[in-house]
Design a protein around this motif. Structure first.
Motif, PDB file in Angstrom:
ATOM      1  N   GLY A 124       0.714  -1.472   0.025  1.00  0.00           N
ATOM      2  CA  GLY A 124       0.027  -0.217   0.041  1.00  0.00           C
ATOM      3  C   GLY A 124       0.913   1.240   0.074  1.00  0.00           C
ATOM      4  O   GLY A 124       0.467   2.116  -0.925  1.00  0.00           O
ATOM      5  N   LEU A 125       1.912   1.215   0.839  1.00  0.00           N
ATOM      6  CA  LEU A 125       2.930   2.272   0.808  1.00  0.00           C
ATOM      7  C   LEU A 125       3.463   2.753  -0.549  1.00  0.00           C
ATOM      8  O   LEU A 125       3.515   3.764  -1.089  1.00  0.00           O
ATOM      9  CB  LEU A 125       3.982   2.204   1.943  1.00  0.00           C
ATOM     10  CG  LEU A 125       3.708   2.512   3.301  1.00  0.00           C
ATOM     11  CD1 LEU A 125       4.892   2.534   4.163  1.00  0.00           C
ATOM     12  CD2 LEU A 125       3.483   4.150   3.183  1.00  0.00           C
ATOM     13  N   LEU A 126       3.936   1.557  -1.224  1.00  0.00           N
ATOM     14  CA  LEU A 126       4.574   1.686  -2.427  1.00  0.00           C
ATOM     15  C   LEU A 126       3.561   2.413  -3.543  1.00  0.00           C
ATOM     16  O   LEU A 126       3.687   3.123  -4.410  1.00  0.00           O
ATOM     17  CB  LEU A 126       5.064   0.326  -3.295  1.00  0.00           C
ATOM     18  CG  LEU A 126       5.623   0.541  -4.298  1.00  0.00           C
ATOM     19  CD1 LEU A 126       7.093   1.341  -4.157  1.00  0.00           C
ATOM     20  CD2 LEU A 126       6.209  -1.017  -4.779  1.00  0.00           C
ATOM     21  N   ALA A 127       2.211   2.055  -3.409  1.00  0.00           N
ATOM     22  CA  ALA A 127       1.122   2.447  -4.171  1.00  0.00           C
ATOM     23  C   ALA A 127       0.995   4.050  -3.969  1.00  0.00           C
ATOM     24  O   ALA A 127       0.875   4.680  -4.829  1.00  0.00           O
ATOM     25  CB  ALA A 127      -0.310   1.813  -3.888  1.00  0.00           C
ATOM     26  N   LEU A 128       1.231   4.356  -2.675  1.00  0.00           N
ATOM     27  CA  LEU A 128       1.116   5.836  -2.189  1.00  0.00           C
ATOM     28  C   LEU A 128       2.328   6.437  -3.047  1.00  0.00           C
ATOM     29  O   LEU A 128       1.959   7.392  -3.545  1.00  0.00           O
ATOM     30  CB  LEU A 128       1.394   5.858  -0.789  1.00  0.00           C
ATOM     31  CG  LEU A 128       0.402   7.098  -0.246  1.00  0.00           C
ATOM     32  CD1 LEU A 128      -0.923   6.943  -0.467  1.00  0.00           C
ATOM     33  CD2 LEU A 128       0.891   7.237   1.410  1.00  0.00           C
ATOM     34  N   VAL A 129       3.519   6.097  -2.989  1.00  0.00           N
ATOM     35  CA  VAL A 129       4.580   6.435  -3.422  1.00  0.00           C
ATOM     36  C   VAL A 129       4.559   6.676  -5.161  1.00  0.00           C
ATOM     37  O   VAL A 129       4.733   7.718  -5.630  1.00  0.00           O
ATOM     38  CB  VAL A 129       6.056   5.814  -3.554  1.00  0.00           C
ATOM     39  CG1 VAL A 129       7.135   6.018  -4.303  1.00  0.00           C
ATOM     40  CG2 VAL A 129       6.424   5.617  -1.816  1.00  0.00           C
ATOM     41  N   GLY A 130       3.869   5.660  -5.629  1.00  0.00           N
ATOM     42  CA  GLY A 130       3.589   5.866  -7.185  1.00  0.00           C
ATOM     43  C   GLY A 130       2.647   6.751  -7.470  1.00  0.00           C
ATOM     44  O   GLY A 130       2.895   7.617  -8.478  1.00  0.00           O
TER      45      GLY A 130
END
Lengths: 323, 133
Positions: free
Chosen positions: B22-28
């Motif tokens: 989820g955090l990575l999705a946020l970064v994206g």
């Protein structure tokens, strides 16, 4: 606090890979294609053999006007490139490049499942782009994209299921831990099916009917300009990285190699991925585009039966070995 | 600290790995937002009516973009939905089928399953669905 730092570093690494590797493959494609066709390719940008060509392209894209056609569905049109691009970023986090826990973004239990599910989202970007453009060519291209995904997702799923059966787990590091060298001949049909189906899902030549420039301009991306167009291109190359990485992990044994698997395992993974990426480029230069009906027929009458046969073979060998 | 039951610990791990995703999705999302924002500052904006016209090889567009087209693909979509839902069940089965105590039984089951899929495809083939009309 240390945990937070650890997670931040992992995310940063995944993000860096996501930005750098697609560009490396794009530049390689420029040069390899050129040399295969008796040209030099980019020679000026950056000085040494045009190494900065894609950086220059990026700068150019960022300065281009962003045209949204008056007839288009504005919001959806503008959002589509992000939807096409981000799934590949998410998939990268689950791909292990080495044997240790530090060599994978995060271990996802349902690895194969997660990866295939998230990759399938990317097609929504193309569909959104094609529909929102309010352009006949775009709509045709988008429908072809969707039809292609429908046809090739199935053999891909089946081939991946065969590996999950062989390893007895769906976790990607788990599969690599169970890997033995003789899986290579055992799963070779599945590997070919997976790779070909993956190529088709990325709409790479010879499966690039959805963007066939000689008949429907550039398919779903016809109306795009500047940065948004660049993101679609980035999505294609990130897709190549993901496909080659996944094929390496599932079928070619990832970090396993004839020697040095403990310390230099990540090098094996990168090497195998690079060789596969080269093959992707090579195929683009070699084969003419398949017609739409040929595309569908290849998937349903060749790849799906082959994948089913591979599952049968995997099941029999596994059960015979176990008893 | 009180010792937690094993299932709770497993569940905690589960949420931990997906929260990283989820955090990575946020970064994206941040990356795309920053790119679009920076693009807005960098690029020229000079719209003209001609530029905003739908592209149709240079001539004025005829009719609407959302035109009626003959869609031949819906049969493939049906086929896909049927088979994909089936093959999803392969994955949980694949992790246990060779365990001790299953052996030959699951293998026979697998061949029945594959048989159903194969008959389905053969039927579609026979019906002429897989060839272009």
């Amino acid at each position: 606090m240390n945990d937070a730092l650890d997670v931040a570093l992992r995310l940063l690494a995944v993000f860096a890979v996501f930005l750098v590797l697609p560009l490396v493959i794009g530049q390689t494609e420029h040069k390899v294609m050129a040399h295969m066709q008796g040209r030099l390719g980019p020679m000026y940008a950056g000085g040494f053999h045009g190494w900065a060509q894609l950086v220059a392209d990026g700068v150019k894209f960022a300065q281009k006007e962003d045209v949204v056609p008056a007839a288009a569905d504005r919001r959806v049109f503008q959002l589509a490139p992000a939807v096409a691009l981000l799934p590949y970023l998410l998939v990268l986090v689950a791909i292990p490049i080495g044997p240790s826990e530090g060599a994978v973004g995060i271990i996802v239990d349902a690895g194969i499942f997660f990866v295939l599910a998230v990759m399938g989202v990317g097609v929504l970007g193309s569909l959104m782009a094609g529909w929102a453009s309010a352009n006949k060519f775009s709509l045709l291209g988008a429908l072809r994209t969707a039809a292609q995904l429908l046809a090739y997702e199935l053999p891909m799923l089946l081939a991946a299921a065969s590996v999950a059966m062989a390893a007895g787990t769906v976790s990607l590091p788990g599969i690599l831990n169970a890997f033995e060298w003789w899986w290579l001949p055992w799963q070779i049909v599945g590997a070919l099916v997976f790779f070909v189906a993956g190529l088709a899902e990325l709409q790479r030549p010879p499966f690039d009917m959805p963007v066939a420039d000689s008949e429907i301009i550039f398919g779903a991306y016809t109306e795009y300009t500047g940065l948004r167009f660049a993101l679609f291109l980035l999505a294609e190359y990130a897709g190549i990285v993901v496909l080659c990485g996944l094929t390496t992990v599932l079928f070619l044994g990832g970090w396993h190699g004839p020697f040095g698997a403990d310390g230099l395992g990540w090098l094996w993974t990168l090497l195998k991925t690079a060789v596969l990426a080269f093959i992707v480029i090579w195929l683009r230069v070699t084969y003419p585009r398949l017609r739409e009906d040929q595309l569908q027929r290849l998937a349903w009458t060749t790849l799906v039966p082959l994948a089913l046969a591979q599952i049968a073979l995997t099941g029999v060998v596994k059960v015979v070995m176990q008893s | 600290m009180r010792k937690l039951p094993e299932s709770t610990v497993l569940a905690a791990d589960y949420f931990q790995s997906y929260s990283v995703v989820g955090l990575l999705a946020l970064v994206g999302v941040l990356f795309v937002a920053v790119a679009f924002g920076a693009g807005r500052l960098l690029r020229p904006v000079v719209p003209t009516p001609e530029k905003l016209l739908t592209y149709e090889c240079g001539v004025d567009p005829v009719g609407e973009g959302w035109a009626h087209t003959q869609v031949r693909y819906y049969v493939y979509a049906f086929l896909y939905v049927i088979f994909a839902v089936d093959s999803i069940f392969l994955f949980p089965w694949a992790t246990v089928f060779a365990e001790a105590g299953y052996g030959a039984t699951t293998l026979v089951e697998m061949f029945i399953f594959l048989g159903f899929l194969a008959v389905g495809i053969l039927y579609a083939w026979k019906k002429g669905v897989l060839t272009w009309t």
